[in-house]
Scaffold this motif. Structure first.
Motif, mmCIF file in Angstrom:
data_model
loop_
_atom_site.group_PDB
_atom_site.id
_atom_site.type_symbol
_atom_site.label_atom_id
_atom_site.label_comp_id
_atom_site.label_asym_id
_atom_site.label_seq_id
_atom_site.Cartn_x
_atom_site.Cartn_y
_atom_site.Cartn_z
ATOM 1 N N SER A 213 0.831 -1.198 0.000
ATOM 2 C CA SER A 213 0.000 0.000 0.000
ATOM 3 C C SER A 213 0.865 1.247 0.000
ATOM 4 O O SER A 213 2.002 1.240 0.508
ATOM 5 N N ASP A 214 0.330 2.331 -0.562
ATOM 6 C CA ASP A 214 1.029 3.619 -0.622
ATOM 7 C C ASP A 214 2.456 3.420 -1.132
ATOM 8 O O ASP A 214 3.416 3.931 -0.552
ATOM 9 N N SER A 216 4.120 4.610 -3.626
ATOM 10 C CA SER A 216 4.912 5.766 -4.044
ATOM 11 C C SER A 216 5.631 6.400 -2.861
ATOM 12 O O SER A 216 6.793 6.811 -2.961
ATOM 13 N N SER A 217 4.939 6.478 -1.716
ATOM 14 C CA SER A 217 5.556 7.032 -0.515
ATOM 15 C C SER A 217 6.679 6.129 -0.017
ATOM 16 O O SER A 217 7.749 6.614 0.390
#
Length: 315
Positions: A213-214, A216-217
């Protein structure tokens, strides 16, 4: 304009900030000799300002004054919203706020003068304080917090180098500029059924995560670690070129220095270097793997290493 105006010498404003109750930063551990200190990329740029085209030199001056003013505006906003319990604190805050407001007005006035300046010079003193001479008017540009100076000066240098040609990594005459290359580190994700999602840079630095999840971060956080590792490797390489042998089992992170840099012990005697590596210092790192990657990297060997391992869900 021939009058000379001195704006914000660091010592005076540091004292004012302390009186206003601003937090201090702890110093490094004692013991050992400092073998290397990462040079400021902004100071390196200023040392070459006389060689720059006029428009580049003017842009650099604008960026410096704007960044210093923004830093003081941020401090002013923060101190004004914090409740002061004692009357003595309120008086100190009020005094500091008035002085800071005056400083900001003078900084913005100096920035306006740049628009019509016929003669502009940029200098630094032996302590690294920045001096701008605008048609004979002396403007000392000092940061409100010593602990933030390294980060802010790197940001200004990065902004400038995004707009103008700057020396690259292999330029031996421009120490410090190799750390501001904003080019993204290339890498890829690896997903498999029995292993955690892992992002790996082209240089072999791996970061594991509990889930995808997430992404890119998470990828950005690993890129920051890679950038810091490259910066640390560059500092170690310079230290080795100067004749110091790195004792790899001894390589360890010390306390944060007062100027935002971090110390690394490099031998059993406690000798150390100082480098700007905020991501490495703030994330849980497998230092055994990190040492292995650094040693291989400095030996020009490609050896993948997982420097960040899964800690907990969402990590």
């Amino acid at each position: 304009m021939t009058a000379t105006t001195t704006i914000a010498r660091a010592a005076g404003w540091a004292c004012a900030a302390a009186l206003a109750g601003l937090p201090a930063v702890a110093g490094a551990e004692s013991g050992g000799r400092q073998l290397y200190a990462e040079p400021s990329p902004l100071i390196s740029l200023i040392s070459r300002a006389a060689e720059m085209p006029e428009d580049a030199r003017l842009d650099l001056a604008h960026l410096i004054i704007d960044a210093v003013a923004a830093a003081y505006e941020s401090e002013l906003d923060q101190i004004l919203i914090e409740p002061q319990q004692r009357a003595s604190d309120q008086r100190r805050v009020a005094s500091w706020s008035r002085a800071t407001a005056q400083l900001l007005a003078e900084l913005r006035s100096a920035q306006a003068d740049l628009l019509t300046a016929e003669n502009l010079m940029l200098r630094t003193d032996p302590q690294g304080q920045i001096l701008l001479l605008i048609d004979g008017r002396a403007v000392w540009a000092s940061w409100p917090r010593l602990s933030a100076q390294t980060r802010l000066e790197r940001q200004v240098a990065a902004q400038f180098c995004a707009r103008h040609a700057c020396p690259r990594d292999d330029d031996e005459e421009a120490p410090g500029l190799q750390v501001i290359d904003a080019a993204p580190r290339q890498g890829h994700w690896t997903l498999s059924q029995h292993n955690p999602p892992t992002w790996e840079s082209e240089a072999g630095v791996r970061c594991e995560f509990a889930d995808f999840s997430d992404r890119s971060s998470k990828e950005a956080s690993c890129r920051s670690l890679v950038a810091d590792l490259e910066n640390l490797a560059s500092a170690l390489r310079t230290t080795m070129r100067r004749g110091t042998r790195i004792d790899w089992p001894s390589l360890s992170l010390r306390a944060e220095m007062s100027d935002g840099l971090h110390g690394f012990t490099v031998n059993p005697q406690g000798d150390y270097i100082t480098v700007f590596v905020p991501a490495l210092a703030s994330h849980p790192i497998d230092w055994r793997e990190t040492r292995r990657w650094l040693q291989a990297h400095l030996d020009d060997r490609h050896e993948p290493a997982t420097i960040r391992r899964v800690q907990a869900p969402g990590g």
